[in-house]
Design an enzyme around this catalytic site. Structure first.
Site, PDB file in Angstrom:
ATOM      1  N   ARG A 325       6.415 -67.287 -48.051  1.00  0.00           N
ATOM      2  CA  ARG A 325       5.501 -66.736 -47.040  1.00  0.00           C
ATOM      3  C   ARG A 325       4.319 -66.033 -47.696  1.00  0.00           C
ATOM      4  O   ARG A 325       3.222 -66.044 -47.151  1.00  0.00           O
ATOM      5  CB  ARG A 325       6.251 -65.797 -46.090  1.00  0.00           C
ATOM      6  CG  ARG A 325       5.421 -65.382 -44.891  1.00  0.00           C
ATOM      7  CD  ARG A 325       6.271 -64.746 -43.807  1.00  0.00           C
ATOM      8  NE  ARG A 325       6.987 -65.710 -43.003  1.00  0.00           N
ATOM      9  CZ  ARG A 325       6.553 -66.183 -41.833  1.00  0.00           C
ATOM     10  NH1 ARG A 325       5.383 -65.807 -41.347  1.00  0.00           N
ATOM     11  NH2 ARG A 325       7.266 -67.036 -41.150  1.00  0.00           N
ATOM     12  N   GLU A 728       5.688 -58.613 -36.269  1.00  0.00           N
ATOM     13  CA  GLU A 728       5.183 -58.445 -37.630  1.00  0.00           C
ATOM     14  C   GLU A 728       3.662 -58.408 -37.767  1.00  0.00           C
ATOM     15  O   GLU A 728       3.139 -57.625 -38.579  1.00  0.00           O
ATOM     16  CB  GLU A 728       5.728 -59.572 -38.519  1.00  0.00           C
ATOM     17  CG  GLU A 728       7.219 -59.512 -38.724  1.00  0.00           C
ATOM     18  CD  GLU A 728       7.741 -60.735 -39.448  1.00  0.00           C
ATOM     19  OE1 GLU A 728       8.297 -60.580 -40.548  1.00  0.00           O
ATOM     20  OE2 GLU A 728       7.573 -61.856 -38.922  1.00  0.00           O
TER      21      GLU A 728
END
Length: 785
Positions: A325, A728
């Protein structure tokens, strides 16, 4: 009678409950202290309490374990370690070889060696200190860069490559390079890790666990005990915070509690003291980023090479996907025509790091924002101009380095809107004027955007299940695989179900997450909780509604298309029955009023070998402007104002979403300004509680805090009611505070400069940056003479 109408899609259903700012389902209980957590549960007779025996050293060879003194302590029921595990000594979330108990080698301070059980918590805790462990010391590796020099890794490197970086750098008019050190972050959830294991008949085990991943707890408890998964049930009503820290590592605590319960036949509760929780569980990965960028005279990026060194700690845990990520968020909002992003999972004798809100994305976004800011300052350009000319778009390109098209680009929309709402031009002039006459207290201003991908990196995790029952009185039971850690997932999914049936929200009963009701769930992580579980619940409710609609049409003698649901009643022209009456009619006609819904995210695919594909279902966008004041004599800083605009699609619950945006921003700000992890030279973590580890408090929140949701911006992808994830993405907006501190430091140099500022920007790091800049300016002045 006509056939049943096709199932509705979430964006075609009438909205009366979804989209409303409804309070968190446990809000009143939270405030009153009446919300029950695992440690509040009444204990069954004979319940034991467990405590870990933890390694006092960072690296060594485990030669022997002597429990004699502990076993002689009144109230102690037993001591167990690796030799006592009836099944497999395994808790690795991805790879094998990650053990519950150390076997031959201890590889970080706080490594679990054994578990002690006693009649109460304090007795167990004191007895654990009496277990003698003989450890032959070995040299620890504590520094990330030292691990990299030794080629000490827990996993092979990962690399995203697009274009020809070497050519781009060689031909670029300007080539800049640098190194950025980024610290880690402790989750510091209010409720530390805890589990309560209750043995049942025939070897069965019920585990109440504070976990974001009940299925993983279920499977690992079964593995440790040598059982099939069907013998273990994991239940989670709520957690006192998670932030990723209870995604994989809750299995350690649950596994130990279940082992004690299985060995003794008695219930066992295990909870960690704050110090043990911080020493023995993983954090956000700290990184070192080495970068080199080629740009033209306008500030356009031509090529970018970034090498990341991530502290994995002693074991892989989730470091692999965290690095993935990072690599897929190094581009953030910017098109990079030639890119090489490399990530190394460095093995150190510190606790294995794990998931944390943002999951590697924050480190990638901080890196590219640091690079963009450096380009602007070195070339004497406006940072916002450099950002704008590098945005994804027609003039640059709309495909990421990992091959995913940016199809729903809202970068210009959100950044221009936040610049306007924050009065950027006026405040920029005011701050520049202030800095011209105030040599000590400098102010800084910065804007930054975020483009964040939503979905798990591993395609198979992008699925969820939900169970919906309609009872004869019209009340509804809801269960799904998502877990509630304070983020408001339960009320959002309940709103979805109430919306489908057009009943009041209090008719939907929210139940604990349980592996015995919805199996094989994914973790509540990656901001996918509402997307996955909301859509699974929608599918289940819609299937039941279709069957009930057939009954209603027969009852009224009309076509199914005529039937409508509103305000708790079911209508056919001028006639109606209550929803409960229709439920009873359906039961009398032997119609199924229960459904297990399942949802799998479409379109996504990912090749981990080539690091190419479409790993994300969609992107969400946000932008923030932050203003700070910095005391250049002490290094102290304060965020004075923050303006945030966040894209959440068509929100399921805007009140919950606003709370998530505010909390995420402050948590991100904490990571980058005050939260600092510090190990001594022996590898002992010294920041192990609120007296030594500073999380943001109420006075750290910006006095002027303007948070808005982007309006009239439904998700172009078919998510539940066209909403977007929120957990997030706003955390990365805290980078704006770090950039504003950097801007304040840069103001010390006439014409601006690119200061070297490590993260977090603690007073010490700010002073180092200020002094380094002053030395650089002095050297430049001396050289000019």
């Amino acid at each position: 009678m006509t056939q049943a109408t096709p199932q509705a899609t979430p964006h075609t259903v009438q909205r009366t409950i979804v989209g409303k700012g409804i309070a968190h389902d446990s809000a009143a209980r939270h405030v009153a202290g009446a919300a029950n957590y695992i440690d509040d549960m009444p204990e069954l007779p004979g319940t034991l309490h467990a405590a870990f025996v933890l390694s006092p050293v960072a690296h060594g060879r485990l030669k022997s374990i002597d429990p004699t003194q502990a076993l002689a302590t009144a109230g102690v029921a037993g001591v167990w370690w690796a030799k006592d595990v009836p099944g497999h000594n395994e808790v690795g979330p991805i790879l094998e070889g990650e053990t519950l108990f150390a076997e031959d080698i201890v590889d970080h301070e706080g490594r679990v060696i054994a578990v002690v059980a006693a009649c109460d918590f304090e007795t167990a805790y004191r007895a654990a200190k009496k277990v003698k462990v003989d450890i032959e010391p070995l040299e620890p590796v504590l520094d990330i860069e030292e691990a990299h020099r030794r080629r000490s890794y827990v996993l092979p490197p990962q690399e995203v490559i697009d274009g020809d970086v070497e050519m781009a750098l060689a031909s670029a008019p300007h080539v800049l390079s640098g190194t950025l050190h980024m610290g880690g972050q402790d989750h510091f959830y209010l409720e530390t890790q805890i589990a309560y294991a209750i043995p049942g008949e025939n070897g069965e085990m019920l585990v109440h666990s504070s976990t974001q991943h009940p299925t993983e707890v279920q499977h690992h408890v079964a593995l440790i005990l040598g059982l099939h998964a069907n013998a273990v049930e994991c239940q989670v009503r709520r957690m006192g915070g998670g932030f990723g820290g209870k995604e994989s590592q809750a299995t350690i605590i649950a596994g130990a509690a279940a082992l004690v319960a299985a060995k003794t036949g008695k219930p066992c509760k295990m909870r960690l003291k704050r110090r043990d929780d911080m020493a023995g569980t993983g954090k956000r990965h700290d990184y070192v980023a080495n970068w080199k960028v080629g740009v033209d005279s306008r500030g356009r990026i031509l090529g970018l090479d970034v090498e990341y060194l991530a502290r994995a700690g002693n074991l892989p845990d989730l470091t692999g996907p965290v690095i993935t990520r990072t690599l897929t968020h190094t581009d953030n909002a910017y098109h990079i025509p030639h890119a090489r992003f490399t990530g190394h999972a460095c093995k150190t004798n510190t606790v294995s790091n794990t998931a944390f809100r943002g999951f590697g994305g924050p480190q990638g976004i901080l890196t590219i924002e640091n690079i963009i800011d450096t380009i602007a300052r070195e070339l004497k350009l406006d940072p916002n101009h450099v950002r704008a000319i590098n945005y994804y778009g027609d003039a640059t390109g709309e495909v990421t380095p990992y091959g995913q098209p940016v199809e729903d680009n809202r970068l210009i929309e959100v950044t221009e809107a936040v610049l306007a709402s924050s009065d950027w031009q006026q405040r920029r002039a005011e701050i520049d004027a202030h800095n011209a006459t105030n040599p000590v207290i400098r102010r800084g201003l910065a804007m930054m955007p975020v483009k964040f991908g939503i979905s798990f990196n591993l395609t198979s995790l992008n699925q969820a299940g939900a169970l919906v029952h309609v009872y004869l009185d019209g009340s509804i039971f809801l269960n799904h695989g998502g877990t509630e850690m304070g983020q408001g997932l339960f009320v959002k999914v309940a709103q979805v179900v109430a919306e489908v049936f057009q009943v009041e929200l209090d008719m939907v009963r929210i139940s604990s997450t349980a592996t015995g009701k919805v199996p094989n769930t994914s973790a509540t992580a990656a901001s996918t909780g509402s997307d996955l579980n909301g859509m699974a619940a929608f599918k289940a409710a819609t299937a039941i509604k279709a069957r009930m609609t057939t009954v209603a049409a027969e009852h009224f003698g009309v076509e199914e298309e005529v039937i409508t649901y509103r305000e708790g009643r079911v209508h056919a022209d001028n006639e109606s029955v209550s929803f409960g009456e229709l439920a009873k009619m359906s039961w009398l006609k032997r119609v199924q009023l229960s459904e297990a819904g399942h949802y799998a995210t479409p379109k996504i695919h990912w090749d981990g070998k080539t690091m190419k594909g479409r790993p994300f279902f969609y992107f969400t966008y946000g932008a923030a402007v932050a203003e700070v004041a910095v005391d250049t004599l002490t290094g102290e800083s304060r965020c004075l104002r923050a303006d945030i605009l966040q894209d959440v699609g068509s929100p399921l619950n805007p009140a919950i979403d606003l709370g998530q945006i505010e909390g995420a921003f402050v948590q991100g700000m904490g990571w980058l300004t005050c939260e600092e992890l510090w190990w001594d030279k022996t590898g002992r973590l010294r920041t192990v509680g609120p007296s030594t580890y500073k999380i943001p408090g109420s006075r750290d929140v910006p006095p002027e805090f303007n948070v808005r949701i982007l309006e009239n911006a439904p998700n172009r992808e078919e998510t539940v009611f066209r909403s977007k994830a929120i957990g997030e993405p706003p955390l990365m907006l805290g980078v704006s505070v770090w950039l504003a501190i950097r801007d304040a430091i840069a103001s010390l140099a006439k014409g601006g400069a690119a200061p070297q500022l490590d993260a977090p920007a603690t007073p010490e790091n700010v002073l180092r940056s200020v002094n380094a800049l002053k030395q650089r300016l002095k050297k430049g002045l001396d050289d000019s003479r």
